[in-house]
Each structure stands twice: as structure tokens, then as C-alpha cells.
Write an enzyme that holds these catalytic residues in place. Structure first.
Site, PDB file in Angstrom:
ATOM      1  N   MET A   1      -8.891   7.770  -0.061  1.00 58.61           N
ATOM      2  CA  MET A   1      -9.786   8.122   1.037  1.00 58.61           C
ATOM      3  C   MET A   1     -10.355   9.515   0.807  1.00 58.61           C
ATOM      4  O   MET A   1      -9.627  10.424   0.409  1.00 58.61           O
ATOM      5  CB  MET A   1      -9.014   8.107   2.354  1.00 58.61           C
ATOM      6  CG  MET A   1      -8.350   6.763   2.622  1.00 58.61           C
ATOM      7  SD  MET A   1      -7.355   6.832   4.136  1.00 58.61           S
ATOM      8  CE  MET A   1      -6.698   5.171   4.117  1.00 58.61           C
TER       9      MET A   1
ATOM     10  N   SER B   1       0.851  -1.191   0.000  1.00 59.49           N
ATOM     11  CA  SER B   1       0.000   0.000   0.000  1.00 59.49           C
ATOM     12  C   SER B   1       0.888   1.242   0.000  1.00 59.49           C
ATOM     13  O   SER B   1       1.661   1.463   0.934  1.00 59.49           O
ATOM     14  CB  SER B   1      -0.883   0.028   1.256  1.00 59.49           C
ATOM     15  OG  SER B   1      -1.365   1.348   1.444  1.00 59.49           O
TER      16      SER B   1
ATOM     17  N   ASP C   1      -6.410  -6.350   4.542  1.00 60.45           N
ATOM     18  CA  ASP C   1      -5.825  -5.008   4.501  1.00 60.45           C
ATOM     19  C   ASP C   1      -5.905  -4.371   5.879  1.00 60.45           C
ATOM     20  O   ASP C   1      -6.988  -4.122   6.389  1.00 60.45           O
ATOM     21  CB  ASP C   1      -6.628  -4.178   3.487  1.00 60.45           C
ATOM     22  CG  ASP C   1      -6.130  -2.767   3.335  1.00 60.45           C
ATOM     23  OD1 ASP C   1      -6.575  -2.094   2.392  1.00 60.45           O
ATOM     24  OD2 ASP C   1      -5.320  -2.305   4.156  1.00 60.45           O
TER      25      ASP C   1
ATOM     26  N   HIS D   1      -1.091  -1.435  -4.372  1.00 54.87           N
ATOM     27  CA  HIS D   1      -2.389  -1.102  -3.757  1.00 54.87           C
ATOM     28  C   HIS D   1      -2.434   0.395  -3.469  1.00 54.87           C
ATOM     29  O   HIS D   1      -1.571   0.937  -2.771  1.00 54.87           O
ATOM     30  CB  HIS D   1      -2.525  -1.896  -2.450  1.00 54.87           C
ATOM     31  CG  HIS D   1      -3.860  -1.813  -1.800  1.00 54.87           C
ATOM     32  ND1 HIS D   1      -4.927  -2.607  -2.184  1.00 54.87           N
ATOM     33  CD2 HIS D   1      -4.308  -1.029  -0.785  1.00 54.87           C
ATOM     34  CE1 HIS D   1      -5.974  -2.317  -1.406  1.00 54.87           C
ATOM     35  NE2 HIS D   1      -5.620  -1.382  -0.552  1.00 54.87           N
TER      36      HIS D   1
ATOM     37  N   HIS E   1      -8.224   1.041  -4.072  1.00 56.07           N
ATOM     38  CA  HIS E   1      -9.153   0.740  -2.974  1.00 56.07           C
ATOM     39  C   HIS E   1      -9.916   2.030  -2.661  1.00 56.07           C
ATOM     40  O   HIS E   1      -9.374   2.945  -2.045  1.00 56.07           O
ATOM     41  CB  HIS E   1      -8.327   0.257  -1.771  1.00 56.07           C
ATOM     42  CG  HIS E   1      -9.159  -0.038  -0.567  1.00 56.07           C
ATOM     43  ND1 HIS E   1      -8.575  -0.256   0.665  1.00 56.07           N
ATOM     44  CD2 HIS E   1     -10.496  -0.149  -0.370  1.00 56.07           C
ATOM     45  CE1 HIS E   1      -9.526  -0.505   1.560  1.00 56.07           C
ATOM     46  NE2 HIS E   1     -10.695  -0.452   0.955  1.00 56.07           N
TER      47      HIS E   1
ATOM     48  N   MET F   1     -11.559  -6.401   5.339  1.00 53.99           N
ATOM     49  CA  MET F   1     -10.755  -5.420   6.083  1.00 53.99           C
ATOM     50  C   MET F   1     -10.392  -5.986   7.449  1.00 53.99           C
ATOM     51  O   MET F   1     -11.254  -6.497   8.163  1.00 53.99           O
ATOM     52  CB  MET F   1     -11.523  -4.100   6.237  1.00 53.99           C
ATOM     53  CG  MET F   1     -11.715  -3.325   4.943  1.00 53.99           C
ATOM     54  SD  MET F   1     -10.178  -2.932   4.086  1.00 53.99           S
ATOM     55  CE  MET F   1      -9.406  -1.805   5.249  1.00 53.99           C
TER      56      MET F   1
ATOM     57  N   ASP G   1      -4.486   3.355  -1.825  1.00 54.09           N
ATOM     58  CA  ASP G   1      -5.560   3.606  -0.858  1.00 54.09           C
ATOM     59  C   ASP G   1      -6.133   5.006  -1.014  1.00 54.09           C
ATOM     60  O   ASP G   1      -5.488   5.996  -0.663  1.00 54.09           O
ATOM     61  CB  ASP G   1      -5.017   3.421   0.569  1.00 54.09           C
ATOM     62  CG  ASP G   1      -5.030   1.961   0.956  1.00 54.09           C
ATOM     63  OD1 ASP G   1      -4.015   1.466   1.489  1.00 54.09           O
ATOM     64  OD2 ASP G   1      -6.054   1.305   0.702  1.00 54.09           O
TER      65      ASP G   1
ATOM     66  N   MET H   1     -12.050   3.981  -0.689  1.00 49.56           N
ATOM     67  CA  MET H   1     -12.706   4.169   0.603  1.00 49.56           C
ATOM     68  C   MET H   1     -13.399   5.525   0.546  1.00 49.56           C
ATOM     69  O   MET H   1     -12.988   6.514   1.166  1.00 49.56           O
ATOM     70  CB  MET H   1     -11.661   4.124   1.736  1.00 49.56           C
ATOM     71  CG  MET H   1     -11.057   2.745   1.917  1.00 49.56           C
ATOM     72  SD  MET H   1      -9.573   2.738   2.935  1.00 49.56           S
ATOM     73  CE  MET H   1      -8.355   3.040   1.654  1.00 49.56           C
TER      74      MET H   1
HETATM   75  C1  DX5 Z   1      -7.016   1.471   5.443  1.00 49.91           C
HETATM   76  C2  DX5 Z   1      -5.764   1.347   4.646  1.00 49.91           C
HETATM   77  C3  DX5 Z   1      -4.632   0.773   5.500  1.00 49.91           C
HETATM   78  C4  DX5 Z   1      -3.341   0.588   4.748  1.00 49.91           C
HETATM   79  C5  DX5 Z   1      -2.522  -0.554   5.279  1.00 49.91           C
HETATM   80  O1  DX5 Z   1      -6.827   2.242   6.528  1.00 49.91           O
HETATM   81  O2  DX5 Z   1      -6.054   0.524   3.539  1.00 49.91           O
HETATM   82  O3  DX5 Z   1      -5.108  -0.462   6.004  1.00 49.91           O
HETATM   83  O4  DX5 Z   1      -3.534   0.340   3.448  1.00 49.91           O
HETATM   84  O5  DX5 Z   1      -1.982  -0.119   6.432  1.00 49.91           O
HETATM   85  P1  DX5 Z   1      -0.816  -0.864   7.216  1.00 49.91           P
HETATM   86  O6  DX5 Z   1      -0.302  -1.998   6.366  1.00 49.91           O
HETATM   87  O7  DX5 Z   1       0.212   0.195   7.435  1.00 49.91           O
HETATM   88  O8  DX5 Z   1      -1.475  -1.357   8.457  1.00 49.91           O
HETATM   89 ZN    ZN Z   2      -6.530  -0.560   1.199  1.00 49.88          ZN
END
Ligand code: DX5
Ligand code: ZN
Length: 219
Positions: free
Chosen positions: A34, A5, A173, A30, A63, A135, A32, A65
Site C-alpha cells: 500500500m 496475507s 480479499d 499474499h 497485491h 475485492m 499487501d 494497491m
Molecule cells: C486490503 C488488504 C486486506 C488484507 C486482508 O485492505 O488486502 O484485505 O489483505 O485482510 P483481512 O483478511 O484481515 O480482512
Molecule cells: Zn490483498
């Protein structure tokens, strides 16, 4: 397979780090995304996928979110995204958006669900998707701790995938590291998002990826 990620990467060196993690042998990146509404954090938009597209041949899995993923799908695909993952929480009946991503945009589709959503909720859609993302933290920030109850949920999801669509990937994740990846893997996950454990690894990216990969079992 490890899905690094980029949320946890040093953004002043993002391209370089993506090249490094590609050289370490992962098979996807990946991203992320948000929006500050579906999750309490704001991260990145399609411009980052656009910037990374020329840097790596690896599939970019996005992803989303976000409260209204439908608004952003075309933009991310234009920017170079290969897989689009949307949350069941914002699309209780995702059939139309799955159809749009697969047929309309010709891309892979994933469905994600948070730790407080019953695993059974994804069952009706398993045969229509390429990836189910269970998740293992409440999304919003990297560096959180793996929620222990996730292990049983992953096993429940694996049983449903075997029943409906064995080709569907099971991704996890959040809080995935050398202590938690064996639990998630043995329970049935086969794709592991890791941000902190890869980009924050003291021993360096290549050995972190190798070590994490060695701690997984084949499905
Ligand atoms: C959601 C994100 C995180 C990130 C992974 O909050 O999707 O989960 O990608 O985070 P780590 O691997 O640092 O816990
Ligand atoms: Zn993610």
C-alpha cells in the site's frame, strides 16, 4: 486455496510465521503493498519480498494497491515476486502492463478491482490474465468486514471466467473468515486471501488454515 496475507502477521516474527503457514499447506503468500495514495495506508515495499524470498519456496503474490504500479514492477520481480496484481482503477486499459508483466518480466499477472467497480469492466482482459481479484472490502486495512454484495459479484465474475478463460483464478480479499468463505466459495471464488483469520486465529495458524480450506468447494 488459502492465500495468507502477511499484512496481519506479527512483523517481529515474519519469517517464522511464513514458515509456519507454509507448513500448514498453503500454496502461496499474499503480500499487501500500500502506498498511502491509492489507499489511505502505507504498508510495505520490495524489501519485505527480498527478506522473505530465502525463507519460503512458495510463490509470492504481490497485491499492488498503489497509484503507479508500473514504477515498482521491476523492483518486486528483482526481490523475488512471482505474481503481480495491479488495480483496474489505476489502469483502465491494462493491456500494456499485462504485456510487460507476462512477456517482459515473465511473471504471472492479476487484475484487481474494488467493490464499487462494475464486474463487467474486467471482462475484456480475462483471457490475458492468470488471476482476477474481486475485492470484498475497500482496500487499505486488514480486519474489515466482508461486504455482503460481494457474493453476487463473485458469481458474476465466475460466469465471465467460465466463458472467457476457465483457467483464470478468482481470488477474493478482505474479511474472509469461517463465516464468509463458504459464501465466496460457493459463488465461484477459488483463492482466498486471509490475514486476520489466519494470523489472528486463536486456535493457531495450522488449524485455522485447515478449517478455512475445509469450508471451500472445488471449482
Ligand atoms: C486490503 C488488504 C486486506 C488484507 C486482508 O485492505 O488486502 O484485505 O489483505 O485482510 P483481512 O483478511 O484481515 O480482512
Ligand atoms: Zn490483498
Amino acid at each position: 486455496m488459502i492465500a495468507p496475507s502477511i499484512l496481519a502477521a506479527d512483523f517481529s516474527r515474519l519469517g517464522e510465521l511464513v514458515r509456519e503457514v507454509e507448513a500448514a499447506g498453503v500454496n502461496r503468500i499474499h503480500v499487501d503493498v500500500m502506498d498511502g495514495h491509492f489507499v489511505p495506508n502505507l504498508s510495505m515495499g520490495a524489501v519485505v519480498v527480498k527478506g522473505l524470498r530465502p525463507v519460503t519456496k512458495l510463490p509470492l503474490e504481490v497485491h499492488l494497491m498503489v497509484q503507479d504500479p508500473g514504477k515498482f514492477l521491476d523492483g518486486f520481480v528483482k526481490a523475488g515476486a512471482d505474481t503481480l496484481i495491479v488495480h483496474l482503477e489505476v489502469h483502465p486499459d491494462p493491456r500494456a502492463i499485462i504485456e510487460h508483466i507476462r512477456r517482459g518480466l515473465g511473471k504471472k499477472v492479476g487484475l484487481a478491482f474494488n467493490p464499487d467497480m462494475a464486474v463487467a469492466k474486467i471482462e475484456p482482459f480475462l483471457r490475458d490474465i492468470d488471476l482476477a481479484l474481486c475485492m470484498t472490502v475497500f482496500p487499505g486495512f486488514g480486519g474489515q468486514a466482508y461486504i455482503p454484495e460481494s457474493t453476487a459479484r463473485i458469481a458474476e465474475l465466475r460466469a465471465l471466467v467460465q466463458k472467457h478463460n476457465p483457467a483464470c483464478e478468482i481470488e477474493v480479499d478482505g474479511g474472509i473468515d469461517d463465516a464468509t468463505i463458504p459464501l465466496a466459495s460457493k459463488a465461484g471464488a477459488n483463492v482466498f486471501v486471509a490475514g486476520t483469520a489466519v494470523f489472528g486465529a486463536k486456535q493457531g495458524i495450522a488449524s485455522a488454515v485447515k478449517e478455512l480450506q475445509q469450508l471451500t468447494v472445488k471449482w
